[in-house]
Design an enzyme around this catalytic site. Structure first.
Site, PDB file in Angstrom:
ATOM      1  CB  SER A 107      34.313 -58.375  -2.257  1.00 20.35           C
ATOM      2  OG  SER A 107      34.226 -58.644  -0.877  1.00 20.35           O
ATOM      3  N   GLY A 154      31.119 -55.285   0.193  1.00 17.90           N
ATOM      4  CA  GLY A 154      31.120 -56.638   0.751  1.00 17.90           C
ATOM      5  C   GLY A 154      32.171 -56.714   1.831  1.00 17.90           C
ATOM      6  CD  GLU A 155      35.405 -61.021   1.545  1.00 19.27           C
ATOM      7  OE1 GLU A 155      35.514 -62.097   2.157  1.00 19.27           O
ATOM      8  OE2 GLU A 155      35.901 -60.816   0.428  1.00 19.27           O
ATOM      9  N   PRO A 156      35.491 -55.319   1.690  1.00 18.85           N
ATOM     10  CG  PRO A 156      36.140 -54.471  -0.402  1.00 18.85           C
ATOM     11  CD  PRO A 156      35.218 -55.474   0.242  1.00 18.85           C
ATOM     12  CE1 TYR A 176      33.708 -58.977   8.995  1.00 19.27           C
ATOM     13  CE2 TYR A 176      35.921 -58.343   9.655  1.00 19.27           C
ATOM     14  CZ  TYR A 176      34.791 -59.131   9.823  1.00 19.27           C
ATOM     15  OH  TYR A 176      34.763 -60.050  10.824  1.00 19.27           O
TER      16      TYR A 176
END
Length: 326
Positions: free
Chosen positions: A72, A275-277, A279
């Site tokens: 990310s 992005g990933e955070p 999730y």
């Protein structure tokens, strides 16, 4: 989030005749909008229009020794490399900008006829510049001035000397509907509030947050990988056995709010990663489903005269068969 270990490189080339800019960087565009963010960063730093900038395909023959695209943070570090490359250019152009302004001042007392392009202005106030002013500046340059620059950003440790450069914060409230006879779940609504600092591109970042939640929904409720216990062959080889989220799994009401005016002093251009955070925010759907199951079990238990609360451990992913059996 941290940047230590990333290698980010970028080449910025300006065509003198028409002012167009070609940008090549080491990041891979995989739907996260890195190319758009890089183009916006270059436009911001050079104070020119987006229509003048083109981002070409990534290749190791163009930018060597670039790092991975992942974690990310690639969009951020490549944008910082773009800032570095543009600073090389603007520092190189600065003497000619000053000379041109002085020349215009000597030739005319009418300030409206002076060239409006200013390198310092483009960096501090971000005043928009007409394409003609940019092209006029380039046309005034002698041929020995290079209009090609490279930017590199590869910190061996985070700039703040801490394990993480900054933290990302978010919250999500989800409401689900559970059909206890079959175990089917319908996500009625998900409301997300996310700290993105000053977003480099709100449309991209909101899309990344929405995508992360739906991806997390699949992780928590649907996507169960199974192997044959004897042969170790993958059993879930297609969508008949393996169930990724589809359109009907997206929350019926789905809102994302970016907290305003939260400049991240430890970030790149004041931003924070997506992005990933976000999730992890999908766990609100998992726990809402668990609460619905517990509520149903306790309701049935109370109807039989037993007031003891029932607790149970539910597997993750909590697939439809697990929910039905619970």
């Amino acid at each position: 989030m941290g940047w230590a270990g990333y290698n980010a490189g970028i080449n910025v080339s300006v065509r003198q005749t028409d002012g167009t800019v070609t940008v090549t960087h080491n990041g891979c565009e995989i739907g996260q909008g890195i190319n758009t963010k890089v183009v916006q960063t270059v436009a911001n730093q050079l104070n020119i229009g987006l229509d003048l900038i083109r981002c070409t395909a990534t290749g190791t023959d163009k930018v060597a020794n670039g790092g991975v695209t992942g974690g990310s943070g690639t969009s951020e570090v490549v944008c910082q490399a773009a800032v570095n490359a543009c600073k090389v250019l603007t520092d190189r152009l600065a003497p000619y900008v000053t000379a041109q302004i002085n020349n215009n001042s000597n030739n005319s007392n009418n300030t409206s006829t002076r060239t409006k392009y200013s390198v310092s202005t483009s960096i501090t106030t971000k005043t928009s510049t007409k394409t003609a002013d940019w092209i006029a500046l380039l046309a005034s340059l002698p041929t020995e001035v290079s209009l090609n620059s490279q930017g590199w950003y590869s910190p061996t440790e985070n700039p703040n000397k801490e394990p993480f450069q900054y933290f990302v914060y978010g919250a999500c409230v989800s409401e689900i509907e559970l059909l206890t006879l079959t175990g089917e779940v319908h996500v009625l609504s998900s409301e997300i509030v996310y700290d993105c600092g000053v977003s480099l591109n709100p449309a991209i970042d909101i899309g990344q947050i929405e995508g992360a939640l739906v991806m997390g929904l699949g992780y928590f409720l649907q996507e169960h990988v199974q192997y044959d216990t004897k042969t170790a062959n993958l059993d879930t080889i297609g969508t008949w056995e393996y169930k990724p989220p589809n359109a009907q799994d997206v929350p019926s009401i789905f809102n994302v709010t970016l907290l305003p005016n939260l400049y991240n002093k430890n970030g790149i251009l004041g931003s924070k990663a997506t992005g990933e955070p976000p999730y992890i925010l999908a766990n609100s759907i998992f726990f809402a489903t668990k609460m619905a199951i517990d509520s149903s079990r306790n309701m049935n238990n109370n109807s039989n005269g037993n007031t003891r609360q029932i607790y149970q451990q539910l597997a993750c992913p909590m697939t439809v068969d697990i929910r039905q059996q619970a």
